[in-house]
Motif scaffolding. Sequence first.
Motif, PDB file in Angstrom:
ATOM      1  N   ILE A 188      66.482  31.728  75.777  1.00 27.69           N
ATOM      2  CA  ILE A 188      65.754  32.998  75.475  1.00 27.69           C
ATOM      3  C   ILE A 188      65.237  33.594  74.635  1.00 27.69           C
ATOM      4  O   ILE A 188      65.847  34.128  73.567  1.00 27.69           O
ATOM      5  CB  ILE A 188      66.344  33.562  76.910  1.00 27.69           C
ATOM      6  CG1 ILE A 188      67.667  34.121  76.835  1.00 27.69           C
ATOM      7  CG2 ILE A 188      66.412  32.275  77.845  1.00 27.69           C
ATOM      8  CD1 ILE A 188      68.223  34.844  77.652  1.00 27.69           C
ATOM      9  N   SER A 189      64.283  34.476  74.911  1.00 31.96           N
ATOM     10  CA  SER A 189      63.453  35.166  73.857  1.00 31.96           C
ATOM     11  C   SER A 189      63.669  36.035  74.309  1.00 31.96           C
ATOM     12  O   SER A 189      62.870  37.004  75.447  1.00 31.96           O
ATOM     13  CB  SER A 189      62.981  34.722  73.055  1.00 31.96           C
ATOM     14  OG  SER A 189      62.344  33.557  72.021  1.00 31.96           O
ATOM     15  N   LEU A 190      64.322  38.138  73.940  1.00 22.28           N
ATOM     16  CA  LEU A 190      63.498  39.172  74.731  1.00 22.28           C
ATOM     17  C   LEU A 190      62.896  39.672  73.674  1.00 22.28           C
ATOM     18  O   LEU A 190      63.177  39.465  72.337  1.00 22.28           O
ATOM     19  CB  LEU A 190      64.943  39.409  75.307  1.00 22.28           C
ATOM     20  CG  LEU A 190      66.029  39.062  76.198  1.00 22.28           C
ATOM     21  CD1 LEU A 190      67.167  39.759  76.314  1.00 22.28           C
ATOM     22  CD2 LEU A 190      64.862  38.625  77.738  1.00 22.28           C
ATOM     23  N   ASN A 191      61.609  41.083  74.092  1.00 22.28           N
ATOM     24  CA  ASN A 191      61.531  41.884  73.620  1.00 22.28           C
ATOM     25  C   ASN A 191      61.485  43.086  74.025  1.00 22.28           C
ATOM     26  O   ASN A 191      61.165  43.356  74.955  1.00 22.28           O
ATOM     27  CB  ASN A 191      59.939  41.510  73.676  1.00 22.28           C
ATOM     28  CG  ASN A 191      58.647  41.945  72.972  1.00 22.28           C
ATOM     29  OD1 ASN A 191      58.781  43.071  72.751  1.00 22.28           O
ATOM     30  ND2 ASN A 191      57.786  41.492  72.603  1.00 22.28           N
ATOM     31  N   HIS A 192      61.807  43.743  73.183  1.00 24.48           N
ATOM     32  CA  HIS A 192      61.826  45.208  72.882  1.00 24.48           C
ATOM     33  C   HIS A 192      61.151  46.515  73.445  1.00 24.48           C
ATOM     34  O   HIS A 192      61.336  47.047  74.112  1.00 24.48           O
ATOM     35  CB  HIS A 192      62.491  45.746  71.550  1.00 24.48           C
ATOM     36  CG  HIS A 192      63.061  47.159  71.468  1.00 24.48           C
ATOM     37  ND1 HIS A 192      63.499  47.651  72.434  1.00 24.48           N
ATOM     38  CD2 HIS A 192      62.782  48.356  70.522  1.00 24.48           C
ATOM     39  CE1 HIS A 192      64.019  48.969  72.036  1.00 24.48           C
ATOM     40  NE2 HIS A 192      63.245  49.694  71.095  1.00 24.48           N
ATOM     41  N   SER A 210      62.554  43.473  66.862  1.00 23.99           N
ATOM     42  CA  SER A 210      62.728  44.082  68.490  1.00 23.99           C
ATOM     43  C   SER A 210      61.684  42.305  69.324  1.00 23.99           C
ATOM     44  O   SER A 210      62.005  42.763  70.475  1.00 23.99           O
ATOM     45  CB  SER A 210      60.524  44.247  67.763  1.00 23.99           C
ATOM     46  OG  SER A 210      60.130  43.685  67.552  1.00 23.99           O
ATOM     47  N   THR A 211      62.790  41.366  68.472  1.00 21.61           N
ATOM     48  CA  THR A 211      62.750  40.548  69.141  1.00 21.61           C
ATOM     49  C   THR A 211      63.287  39.561  68.969  1.00 21.61           C
ATOM     50  O   THR A 211      63.561  39.946  67.827  1.00 21.61           O
ATOM     51  CB  THR A 211      61.240  39.268  69.250  1.00 21.61           C
ATOM     52  OG1 THR A 211      60.187  40.811  68.911  1.00 21.61           O
ATOM     53  CG2 THR A 211      61.326  38.045  69.868  1.00 21.61           C
ATOM     54  N   ILE A 212      64.551  39.420  70.055  1.00 22.04           N
ATOM     55  CA  ILE A 212      65.871  38.764  69.917  1.00 22.04           C
ATOM     56  C   ILE A 212      65.979  37.761  70.592  1.00 22.04           C
ATOM     57  O   ILE A 212      65.543  37.268  71.535  1.00 22.04           O
ATOM     58  CB  ILE A 212      66.919  39.273  69.976  1.00 22.04           C
ATOM     59  CG1 ILE A 212      66.877  40.491  71.156  1.00 22.04           C
ATOM     60  CG2 ILE A 212      66.889  40.525  68.953  1.00 22.04           C
ATOM     61  CD1 ILE A 212      68.185  41.212  72.024  1.00 22.04           C
ATOM     62  N   GLN A 213      66.675  36.193  69.831  1.00 18.93           N
ATOM     63  CA  GLN A 213      66.441  34.895  71.140  1.00 18.93           C
ATOM     64  C   GLN A 213      68.655  34.810  71.127  1.00 18.93           C
ATOM     65  O   GLN A 213      69.514  35.164  70.875  1.00 18.93           O
ATOM     66  CB  GLN A 213      66.742  34.321  70.552  1.00 18.93           C
ATOM     67  CG  GLN A 213      65.488  34.346  69.741  1.00 18.93           C
ATOM     68  CD  GLN A 213      64.733  33.081  68.912  1.00 18.93           C
ATOM     69  OE1 GLN A 213      65.546  32.610  68.148  1.00 18.93           O
ATOM     70  NE2 GLN A 213      63.306  32.040  69.522  1.00 18.93           N
ATOM     71  N   TYR A 214      68.813  34.541  71.934  1.00 17.14           N
ATOM     72  CA  TYR A 214      70.081  34.361  72.610  1.00 17.14           C
ATOM     73  C   TYR A 214      69.842  32.610  73.680  1.00 17.14           C
ATOM     74  O   TYR A 214      69.378  32.480  74.318  1.00 17.14           O
ATOM     75  CB  TYR A 214      70.670  35.111  74.201  1.00 17.14           C
ATOM     76  CG  TYR A 214      70.830  36.468  73.982  1.00 17.14           C
ATOM     77  CD1 TYR A 214      71.645  36.664  73.179  1.00 17.14           C
ATOM     78  CD2 TYR A 214      69.449  37.599  74.016  1.00 17.14           C
ATOM     79  CE1 TYR A 214      71.730  38.471  73.128  1.00 17.14           C
ATOM     80  CE2 TYR A 214      69.139  38.754  73.546  1.00 17.14           C
ATOM     81  CZ  TYR A 214      70.684  39.290  72.951  1.00 17.14           C
ATOM     82  OH  TYR A 214      71.263  40.796  73.083  1.00 17.14           O
ATOM     83  N   ARG A 215      71.382  31.676  73.165  1.00 11.90           N
ATOM     84  CA  ARG A 215      72.018  30.769  73.987  1.00 11.90           C
ATOM     85  C   ARG A 215      73.223  30.777  74.146  1.00 11.90           C
ATOM     86  O   ARG A 215      74.070  31.778  73.019  1.00 11.90           O
ATOM     87  CB  ARG A 215      71.513  30.071  72.972  1.00 11.90           C
ATOM     88  CG  ARG A 215      72.030  29.580  71.764  1.00 11.90           C
ATOM     89  CD  ARG A 215      71.900  28.580  70.976  1.00 11.90           C
ATOM     90  NE  ARG A 215      72.590  28.256  69.658  1.00 11.90           N
ATOM     91  CZ  ARG A 215      72.997  27.573  68.616  1.00 11.90           C
ATOM     92  NH1 ARG A 215      71.792  26.403  68.765  1.00 11.90           N
ATOM     93  NH2 ARG A 215      73.443  27.473  67.640  1.00 11.90           N
ATOM     94  N   ASN A 239      73.822  46.727  71.008  1.00 11.30           N
ATOM     95  CA  ASN A 239      73.016  46.510  69.947  1.00 11.30           C
ATOM     96  C   ASN A 239      71.736  45.291  69.846  1.00 11.30           C
ATOM     97  O   ASN A 239      71.650  44.673  68.864  1.00 11.30           O
ATOM     98  CB  ASN A 239      74.123  46.301  69.140  1.00 11.30           C
ATOM     99  CG  ASN A 239      74.839  47.809  68.908  1.00 11.30           C
ATOM    100  OD1 ASN A 239      75.333  48.390  69.331  1.00 11.30           O
ATOM    101  ND2 ASN A 239      76.850  46.999  69.108  1.00 11.30           N
ATOM    102  N   ALA A 240      71.117  45.082  71.250  1.00 13.31           N
ATOM    103  CA  ALA A 240      70.489  43.574  71.119  1.00 13.31           C
ATOM    104  C   ALA A 240      69.383  44.110  69.820  1.00 13.31           C
ATOM    105  O   ALA A 240      69.100  42.824  69.832  1.00 13.31           O
ATOM    106  CB  ALA A 240      69.542  44.206  72.582  1.00 13.31           C
ATOM    107  N   ALA A 284      70.783  35.112  68.093  1.00 13.51           N
ATOM    108  CA  ALA A 284      70.043  35.060  66.357  1.00 13.51           C
ATOM    109  C   ALA A 284      69.977  35.588  65.259  1.00 13.51           C
ATOM    110  O   ALA A 284      69.093  36.955  65.822  1.00 13.51           O
ATOM    111  CB  ALA A 284      68.761  33.502  67.071  1.00 13.51           C
ATOM    112  N   ASP A 285      70.031  36.244  64.342  1.00 10.39           N
ATOM    113  CA  ASP A 285      69.027  36.723  63.377  1.00 10.39           C
ATOM    114  C   ASP A 285      67.907  36.236  63.402  1.00 10.39           C
ATOM    115  O   ASP A 285      67.207  35.236  63.797  1.00 10.39           O
ATOM    116  CB  ASP A 285      70.400  36.591  62.608  1.00 10.39           C
ATOM    117  CG  ASP A 285      70.629  35.387  61.660  1.00 10.39           C
ATOM    118  OD1 ASP A 285      69.668  34.573  61.422  1.00 10.39           O
ATOM    119  OD2 ASP A 285      71.243  35.719  60.427  1.00 10.39           O
TER     120      ASP A 285
END
Length: 159
Positions: free
Chosen positions: A68-72, A47-52, A41-42, A12-13
């Motif tokens: 899922i969300s990830l925090n840098h 600083s926070t990204i989401q994937y599915r 290039n995550a 997600a952007d």
Amino acid sequence: EINMKGYNIEKADNNGNYRSIAFIAATNSQKNQTYTVTDRNAFTASSTIQYRIKQLDADGSAKYSRTISLNHHATLTDVLFQNPFAGVLKVQVTLNAAQKVNVQLYDMQGRIVAAQQPQTYTAGTNTVSLVNTAHLKPGIYILKLNAENEQLVYKVVKQ
């Protein structure tokens, strides 16, 4: 994985719009499969990204995984090691700042079979060698890495 086309890994952007960053073709096997994708290039845009994951069937239908969300701001930004390994287990650890790291290897009964004394490593990439692993019997072990308030756990196989 019968009648599967494959999997789109979507990111997600900042506006919550998803785009595909990788496609993995399905093997269409009845055996358990493991797939891996690395997003180098995550954290370039946030600083926070989401994937599915978008599962694509051969008939054109699709299903989505949970997001899922990830925090840098993670302490351990990258961990690499050979799996399965033979001889000495070498773990490459990338840190976002200089800090103390503790590395331990456990057998399946929960006993520590190899450990690196907690040591302060520099920001960037460092290599930790667990020299006591050379004498271990072949089998499955649990690798634990601790840095500040973060703990990562991996299953590793000794050949």
